[in-house]
Design a protein around this motif. Sequence first.
Motif, PDB file in Angstrom:
ATOM      1  N   ILE C  31     -75.909 -30.666 -67.315  1.00 18.50           N
ATOM      2  CA  ILE C  31     -75.351 -29.409 -66.759  1.00 18.50           C
ATOM      3  C   ILE C  31     -76.537 -28.512 -66.388  1.00 18.50           C
ATOM      4  N   LEU C  33     -78.321 -25.444 -64.246  1.00 19.70           N
ATOM      5  CA  LEU C  33     -78.062 -24.221 -63.477  1.00 19.70           C
ATOM      6  C   LEU C  33     -79.287 -23.865 -62.642  1.00 19.70           C
ATOM      7  N   MET C  88     -78.957 -26.409 -70.934  1.00 16.36           N
ATOM      8  CA  MET C  88     -78.295 -25.521 -69.970  1.00 16.36           C
ATOM      9  C   MET C  88     -79.016 -24.172 -69.928  1.00 16.36           C
ATOM     10  N   LEU C  92     -81.010 -22.464 -66.831  1.00 20.39           N
ATOM     11  CA  LEU C  92     -80.701 -21.093 -66.378  1.00 20.39           C
ATOM     12  C   LEU C  92     -81.995 -20.287 -66.311  1.00 20.39           C
ATOM     13  N   MET C 218     -74.073 -20.590 -60.377  1.00 25.18           N
ATOM     14  CA  MET C 218     -72.766 -20.628 -61.067  1.00 25.18           C
ATOM     15  C   MET C 218     -71.660 -20.936 -60.059  1.00 25.18           C
ATOM     16  N   LEU C 221     -71.751 -24.586 -59.584  1.00 23.97           N
ATOM     17  CA  LEU C 221     -71.194 -25.223 -60.789  1.00 23.97           C
ATOM     18  C   LEU C 221     -69.667 -25.173 -60.737  1.00 23.97           C
ATOM     19  N   SER C 222     -69.131 -24.002 -60.381  1.00 26.09           N
ATOM     20  CA  SER C 222     -67.662 -23.878 -60.351  1.00 26.09           C
ATOM     21  C   SER C 222     -67.079 -24.825 -59.301  1.00 26.09           C
ATOM     22  N   ILE C 225     -67.049 -28.331 -60.736  1.00 30.14           N
ATOM     23  CA  ILE C 225     -66.131 -28.571 -61.863  1.00 30.14           C
ATOM     24  C   ILE C 225     -64.684 -28.466 -61.393  1.00 30.14           C
ATOM     25  N   ILE C 271     -60.493 -20.470 -63.067  1.00 33.31           N
ATOM     26  CA  ILE C 271     -61.416 -21.282 -63.880  1.00 33.31           C
ATOM     27  C   ILE C 271     -60.841 -21.458 -65.285  1.00 33.31           C
TER      28      ILE C 271
END
Lengths: 289, 249, 288, 380
Positions: C31, C33, C88, C92, C218, C221-222, C225, C271
Amino acid sequence: MNSILPQLLINGIVAGSIYTLIALSYNLIFKLTKFSNLAHGGVLMIGSYVALYLTQNSLANLWISGLVGMVLAGCGGFIIEKTTFLPLRKKGASSMVLFIASLGVMMIIQAIIVIIFSNQSWNLLSIDTISVTYSIFGGLISNTQVLILLIDVIAILILTALFKLTLFGKIVKAIGDDAETAKVIGIDTEKYTGIVVFIASSIVGLAGILISLDAGMEPSIGLGFLFKGIIASIIGGANNFLGPVVGAFFLGLIENVGIWKLRGEWKDVIAFVVLILYLSFRKIKTLKE
Amino acid sequence: MTMIKIHNLRKRFGRADVVNNFSAEIFKNTIVGFVGPNGSGKSTVINLLTGVETIDHGDIYISDILVKNKKKLINNYSFNISRTYQDPRIFDQMSVLENVLIVLNKRKVLSSFFETKKPFNSSKVEEVLRKVDLWGKRSALAGDLSYGQRKILEFARVLAMDTRICIFDEPFAGLFAEMKLIVSELILDLKASGKTVVLIEHDMDQIVKLADYVLVMNAGKLIAKGKPSKILSRNDILDIYIGKDLHEK
Amino acid sequence: MEYLIHLAILLSIYAILGISLNLLLGYTGLISLTHASFFGMGAYVTALLLVHTKTSFLLSVLLGVILVMPISTFLGMISDQFNKNDYMLVSLGLNVIIFGLFNNLSNLTNGALGISGIPRPVLFNIDFSSNSNYLLLALVLLLLIYLFSHYIVRTSFGRVLKTIREDENVSKSFGFNTRYYKLVIFVITASMAAVSGSLYASYFSYIDPSSFSVTTSMLILSITIIGGLASLPGTLIGTLFFILFPELLRFVGIPSEEVFQLRQLMFGLIIVLLMMHRPQGFMGKYKL
Amino acid sequence: MNNVKKVVISIVLVIALTAVIGYTIRNKSVSKPPSSESNPIVIGSILPLTGDYLSVYGVSIKNAINLAADESGANVKVIFEDEHGCTPADAVSAAQKLISIDKVKNIVGTMCSGSSLAILPISEENKVVVISPSATSKNLTGKGQYFLRTIASDADNSKALAKYASEKGYKKGAILVNSAQDSLVSQKDDIKTTFVDLGGQLVAEESYIASSNKDFRSQLTKIWSSKPDVIFVSALPDDLALILKQANTLGITSVIIDTDTSAGTQQLIDLAGKLSNGLIFPFNPVPTNKQYTDFVTAYKSKYGEDPSAYAAEGYDAMALMIKAILASKNGASDDVKKQLLQIGQGYEGASGVISFGSNGDVEKPINIMMYEDGKPIKAE
C-alpha cells in the motif's frame, strides 16, 4: 545578538505539548484497535469547532465551551467507533480496510465542518486580545502558552495515573497486549475499547481546542497535526505509555529548532525525515540482533 | 549416509528452553517418525531446520552442508527441502491450481517475466492434483477449501516440488479414512522414489505403518530412538504419551 | 463534444495511475502513498524539457522514465524493510518530502509559480494541439500500459507477486527472492506513473506542485480500491466513478457551492460504505 | 460473479441517468426560456468554491459577481464552476465544460494565476473573453489576446512598496512568505529585488506552507533575531492576522508591510482588530471614493457580511463585462474586447480607477495605506 535558541526552545516545547496530547491519545487507540485511525484527526477538529461555535455565539465562556468541546469530541469518537469500526472489526476486516474506512470518515467530518463553518482560519481568542507575555531564560511566552503547558501537564498526569495505577489501566493494557486471551478470561473488550476511545477522543478534542487557542485552526489542518502525532508516537516508542510524550516533545523541538538553519517551508519535511531515519535505525538495530 | 545431522541444538523462547541440546541423525531415503506430546518442541526443531526460527546454539548439516541461517528464513528450495505446516499456510486468495503451479515457477525474476500461463508443467500439476483428488476443485479459491482439503493441497504442493527431503507436520490431521489411505500410499511412493521423509504425527497407527525409524521427543530433549515397534511399546514412552494412570489400567 | 474529449483524456491519465497502483496494491499487497510523487516527477521532467529544450515529446517521456527508475529503486529499497503499517507511513512521508522538494527548490521547479507554456507534442507530423488528436495519444498510451499490465499479471512473475501478497515468508521458502520481485514491480509502476505525468504536463500546459500532493496519492488509492483490487477493468470503473462523478455535479441544477462541498462528503460516505459491504471494491478479486 | 456485474451495471446506469436528467434540465433553462425577452447574456465564472482556504475568497467574489449582475438590470445568467482550490486540472475541466457545453463566450474568473495560465490555451482558441479579478502574476501579462485583469499586476505594487520603504530610510528588511501561493511568491520576488536594488539590505528570508500549520512563531523569532527595520509579509488576510498576533506576543516592533492588496479589506480588521495598527499595505481603490463604499454597503445589505479580498475587483470585472457585451454587436468576442478597452479607460470602479492597457493588464493608481485604529489612511 542575543541567541534565539531559548525562544525556539519555548516554541518547540509548546508545539511538543500539543503533539503530546495527539500522540498519547492516538497511541491509546492504536494499541487496542491496531490500525492507523485517520478519523482521529477529524475528532480533533470536532473539539475545536464545537468550542468555536459556543464562544462565537457567546453561549458559554471559554472554559465551559472548552469542556463541552472535549466531551462532544469524546462522544464523536465513540459514535464513530461503534457505528463504523466495531462492525468492520466484527466482520474481520483487516487493518488496511479499517484505515481506508477511517480516511472516508475523515473526509466526511472535514466536509461537514467546511459546510457549516467555511474554510476560514480563526483563533479561539479574538485575535486582538493582547496577551500578557512573560520572559523566562531569554525567551518570551504568552499567558495562553503557559495555560497550554499547564493543561498539558495535568492531562499527562491524569492519563498516566488512570492507565498506569488503576485496575482499569491494567485491564486495558491486558487487552492491548493480547485481546484474545483477555476475551477468554471474560473481559468485555469492546466495552473497554469504547471507554478508551471516548477518553482518547476527548483528549484529542482538547488538543484541537489548544491549537485554536495558541496558533490557529482551519479545516485542512486536522490531518496534518494527526500525522505529527502519529510520527511522535512512533519515534517515542509506542510500547511504553510515556513513549509518545518523549517523541512529541522531541518532534516539537526538532521542528522549531530546525528552522534555525532551514526555512519554515521545510517543517513538514523535517518531521517525516525524522520518522524515516528512526524507522531505518530501528530496523538496522533489529537486524543486528 | 546421513541426510540430516543435528548436533546439540538449543532454542530458548523467553525463559523456557523449548529445545535443549537435541541431537539426531536422519538417514537418506528413510521415513522418520518424529513423535512426542504437544509442546515437546517437535515443531520448533522442524522450524529451526527449515529456517522459520533462528538457531540459538548448535549446528545442522543438510546433506553435509552446514546450515548457516543468520537470516530468518533460509531458502529451503536451495537446500532441496519442502515442508507442510501444522496449520496449512497456503495462498488463500489464489486458485488451487495456482497454489501448486507456483512451485514449478521459474525462480529468476527475468525468466519468470517471460513464462506465460501455459507452462509445460501444467500437466505435472494436473497429475499431482488428480492424485490427491483435488483436480475437480482446481479453479476454486484455496481459502474456500475445508481444513482437510487445505491440508491435502499443501501436501500436493510438496509432491509437486519434488525435493529430496520432504517434511510433513501432522499430514493426517482432519482427513477422512480413505484420504488417509491415499496420503500414506503417496508417502510410501515418495520413499520408493528415493526421497527422505520426516513425519511429525500423533496418529500412532500411521507411524507404525510408515516409519522405518522413530525419534521420540519430550520437553525439548530426545528421549528415545529406534524401530517403531520396539520403541512405542516401552512403558516409559507410553507414560509420557498417554499419561501414567491411563495405560496402567 | 470538446468537454467529453477533455474528460476522456483526464480519465486515461488517471486510469494509468490507477492501473499502476493496482499492480502494486492489488497484486503485490504494497500500500504505497508515494504514487503522486512519481506522477509529479514525470510531469516536471517533461515540462522542463519541452519548455527549455527542443526535445521531442516521446524523448521527454522516455527521459522522465529514465530519471524515475533509479529514484524509485532507491525509494523502493528504503521502504521495503518495513512491515505493512510502517510501510504505508513511510510511503506517505516520502510523498510529503518530494512535494516539499517540488515546492521549495524554486530555482529548478519554479516552486509554487509552477511551469507554464508547456507545448503540445508534434509527432510523426501530427499536431497534437487539438484535443481529439491528444485523446488518441492518451488512449494509445493507456492501451499500451493496460496490455502490458494485463501481460504482467498473466505471467509467472505476476503469480509470484500474488504469493508475496498472500504470505511472503512461504513464498521466500519456495526460493523466490521476494525483495527483488517487489523492487522490480515498484520501479515498473513508478515508471508508469511518470508516463502519465508527462501526459498530464503536456495536456494541461501548466503544472504546479499542488497537483502532486498527498491528496492526489489518496485519490489514486481510492480509485484503485473502490474500482476493485486485483482487477484491471475494475480500476477503469473506479476512475470512471471518481473523475466523472464530480463532473456530473456541474450538471445538477443547484448552482450553489454546497453542491461542491457535498462532493467530498459523498466520496467519504461511499468509501466507508464500500469498506463495510464490499472491501474488495466493485469488481475486485482481492480483499485487503 | 454475476451479482458484481449487476452492481456495476446499476451504478453505470445511475450515472448515465443523472447525466441525462441534469443535461436536459440545464438545457431547458438556458437556451429556450419562454419569456419574450431576447436571450439572456450567459457569462461563465470559474472560482475556488471548495477545497482549502482559498474558497473563502472564491465565495465572496461569487457574491460580488451576482451583486453586479443584479445591479446591471440586464437579463444575465451566470454559471459558476468550481476549480476546487485553484487546482489547474479542475480549472481546465470547468473551462472546457463552460465553453463546449454551455457555449459561454465570456468568463469572469479563475482566481489564481496558475489556473488562469492553465485555461488560457482553451479560452484563446475559442476566442473567449476572460477577465480575472485576482490573478496578479506577471507572467500572465500579454499571454492572452482575450485575457484581461481588473487587478493591477503585483509587480508595480511591490516596486512601489519597496520604494516607499527605502524612502522611509528602512535599511534592514526581512521577508515572510506563504511559499505555497503563486501570486504571493511572485510578490516576494519583486519586492526583494527592488528593495535590494534601492540599497536595502535583506537580513532574513522565511517562509511557511499555508494549509499545514498556523504556527509562525519560530520563523518570526528567527526574523526578529536580525532586528530588521521592516518585515515584508506576503500572506492572505487570515494568515496575516495570525502573523500579526504572534509577532505581537514575541514583542516584535519592526514595521510590517504586507505586499498583497487583500490586506486592505474589512476582513483583516475583523480578524486582527487593534493589532493591525501601523500595518502598511498596497491598495488600489481609493477608500473614500463613492463606488467602493456603495459596493461595500450593497454587499453587506445583500449578504449580511463584509466582502473579502478581491470581491471589489470581481464586482468591477462583472460590471465591465456586462456593459461591454450590451454595447457590442451580438456579443462577438473581438467586439466585446474592443468595447472593454474603450469602457475600461478611467473607469471609476469599486476597486479603483481602471484603465486597461493594450495587453489587457490594468494600471491602477497605487495607494500605500496604513491602518490607524481600524481605519485605512494614506501612509505618508
